[in-house]
Design an enzyme around this catalytic site. Structure first.
Site, short mmCIF file in Angstrom:
data_model
loop_
_atom_site.label_atom_id
_atom_site.label_comp_id
_atom_site.label_asym_id
_atom_site.label_seq_id
_atom_site.Cartn_x
_atom_site.Cartn_y
_atom_site.Cartn_z
N CYS A 7 4.41 -34.69 40.04
CA CYS A 7 3.05 -33.26 39.96
C CYS A 7 3.97 -33.16 41.23
O CYS A 7 4.23 -31.92 41.41
CB CYS A 7 2.20 -34.50 41.30
SG CYS A 7 0.66 -34.95 40.10
N ASP A 30 15.12 -36.91 31.52
CA ASP A 30 14.99 -38.36 32.17
C ASP A 30 16.30 -39.42 33.47
O ASP A 30 17.31 -37.93 33.45
CB ASP A 30 14.91 -39.44 30.75
CG ASP A 30 14.50 -41.28 32.26
OD1 ASP A 30 12.84 -41.23 31.63
OD2 ASP A 30 14.78 -41.29 32.79
N HIS A 46 -3.01 -33.47 36.83
CA HIS A 46 -2.80 -35.13 36.89
C HIS A 46 -3.75 -36.31 36.02
O HIS A 46 -4.67 -36.69 36.27
CB HIS A 46 -2.45 -35.53 38.37
CG HIS A 46 -2.35 -36.64 38.51
ND1 HIS A 46 -1.10 -37.65 39.34
CD2 HIS A 46 -2.74 -38.06 38.85
CE1 HIS A 46 -1.09 -39.04 38.97
NE2 HIS A 46 -2.25 -39.38 38.71
N ASN A 87 4.09 -45.30 26.72
CA ASN A 87 3.43 -46.01 27.87
C ASN A 87 2.70 -46.16 28.72
O ASN A 87 2.19 -44.76 29.15
CB ASN A 87 5.03 -47.40 28.49
CG ASN A 87 6.11 -47.63 27.98
OD1 ASN A 87 6.23 -47.36 27.14
ND2 ASN A 87 7.66 -46.73 28.56
N GLY A 93 5.03 -51.91 30.38
CA GLY A 93 6.19 -51.00 31.25
C GLY A 93 6.34 -49.69 32.25
O GLY A 93 6.96 -49.36 32.34
N HIS A 100 3.68 -39.51 30.67
CA HIS A 100 4.62 -38.85 30.28
C HIS A 100 5.32 -39.63 29.16
O HIS A 100 4.71 -40.77 28.52
CB HIS A 100 5.62 -38.77 31.28
CG HIS A 100 5.87 -40.66 31.66
ND1 HIS A 100 4.81 -40.88 32.90
CD2 HIS A 100 6.59 -41.41 31.68
CE1 HIS A 100 5.24 -42.68 33.28
NE2 HIS A 100 6.47 -41.93 32.10
N HIS A 102 8.03 -40.29 26.11
CA HIS A 102 9.26 -40.02 25.96
C HIS A 102 9.72 -39.88 24.81
O HIS A 102 8.86 -39.55 24.01
CB HIS A 102 10.01 -41.12 26.20
CG HIS A 102 10.07 -41.79 27.47
ND1 HIS A 102 10.28 -42.30 28.60
CD2 HIS A 102 8.82 -42.86 28.15
CE1 HIS A 102 9.88 -43.37 29.52
NE2 HIS A 102 8.81 -43.14 29.50
P1 5GP Z 1 8.20 -45.60 32.46
O1 5GP Z 1 9.03 -46.61 32.85
O2 5GP Z 1 6.81 -44.94 33.82
O3 5GP Z 1 7.60 -45.67 30.74
O4 5GP Z 1 8.92 -44.41 31.77
C1 5GP Z 1 9.32 -43.56 33.74
C2 5GP Z 1 10.74 -42.63 33.84
O5 5GP Z 1 10.91 -41.71 34.73
C3 5GP Z 1 11.95 -43.77 33.71
O6 5GP Z 1 12.41 -44.03 32.25
C4 5GP Z 1 12.88 -43.39 34.61
O7 5GP Z 1 13.94 -43.43 34.56
C5 5GP Z 1 12.03 -41.68 35.06
N1 5GP Z 1 12.13 -41.28 35.75
C6 5GP Z 1 12.00 -42.05 37.34
N2 5GP Z 1 12.02 -41.60 38.41
C7 5GP Z 1 12.28 -39.89 38.18
C8 5GP Z 1 12.91 -39.30 39.00
O8 5GP Z 1 12.39 -38.78 39.93
N3 5GP Z 1 13.10 -37.44 38.11
C9 5GP Z 1 13.41 -38.28 36.43
N4 5GP Z 1 14.13 -36.73 36.22
N5 5GP Z 1 13.30 -38.99 36.00
C10 5GP Z 1 12.31 -40.26 36.72
ZN ZN Z 2 1.00 -36.61 39.30
#
Ligand code: 5GP
Ligand code: ZN
Length: 114
Positions: A7, A30, A46, A87, A93, A100, A102
């Site tokens: 957010c 990312d 959100h 995820n 994970g 989000h 990927h």
């Molecule tokens: P999850 O494991 O929750 O599916 O993925 C979270 C993703 O968010 C990870 O790939 C991580 O690298 C990315 N991420 C975490 N913090 C930040 C941030 O501050 N900026 C960006 N651009 N990506 C982030």
């Molecule tokens: Zn949010």
């Protein structure tokens, strides 16, 4: 949503390299890429995860997927191939609890995932 990292990115309080934005979603690189192309696509509204998306908000899911396809085309990986990962909750994970997707591409992916 206070104290939600994504957010804060949506509101410009934390910088991100934006690759797409419209009224419903944004997409940005990312911070810790796992492939040459690694983009996160998120609804501006959100929701902690897929588990929290109500039935009446289902349109945002198809919108994200179609924009992911468009971004994959624009980044030149539509033909070579790409992977979309969503995820959800602890065992997947998931670390950031704002839903989000990927978008990963630019290299050969392995299967099964770890
Ligand atoms: P999850 O494991 O929750 O599916 O993925 C979270 C993703 O968010 C990870 O790939 C991580 O690298 C990315 N991420 C975490 N913090 C930040 C941030 O501050 N900026 C960006 N651009 N990506 C982030
Ligand atoms: Zn949010």
């Amino acid at each position: 949503m206070e104290n939600c990292l994504f957010c804060k990115i949506i509101h410009g309080e934390i910088p991100a390299k934006k690759v797409f934005e419209d009224e419903k979603i944004i997409a940005f690189d990312d911070i810790n890429p796992q492939a040459p192309i690694h983009i996160l696509i998120i609804p501006k509204e959100h929701f902690a995860s897929l588990n929290e998306i109500p039935e009446e908000k289902k349109d945002v899911l198809s919108h994200v997927l179609l924009k992911a396809r468009q971004i994959a085309r624009e980044k030149g990986v539509a033909k070579s191939g790409y992977r979309i990962v969503l995820n959800t909750a602890r065992d997947s994970g998931q670390e950031v609890f704002h839903i989000h997707f990927h978008l990963l591409g630019g290299r050969k992916m392995l299967w099964p995932p770890g």
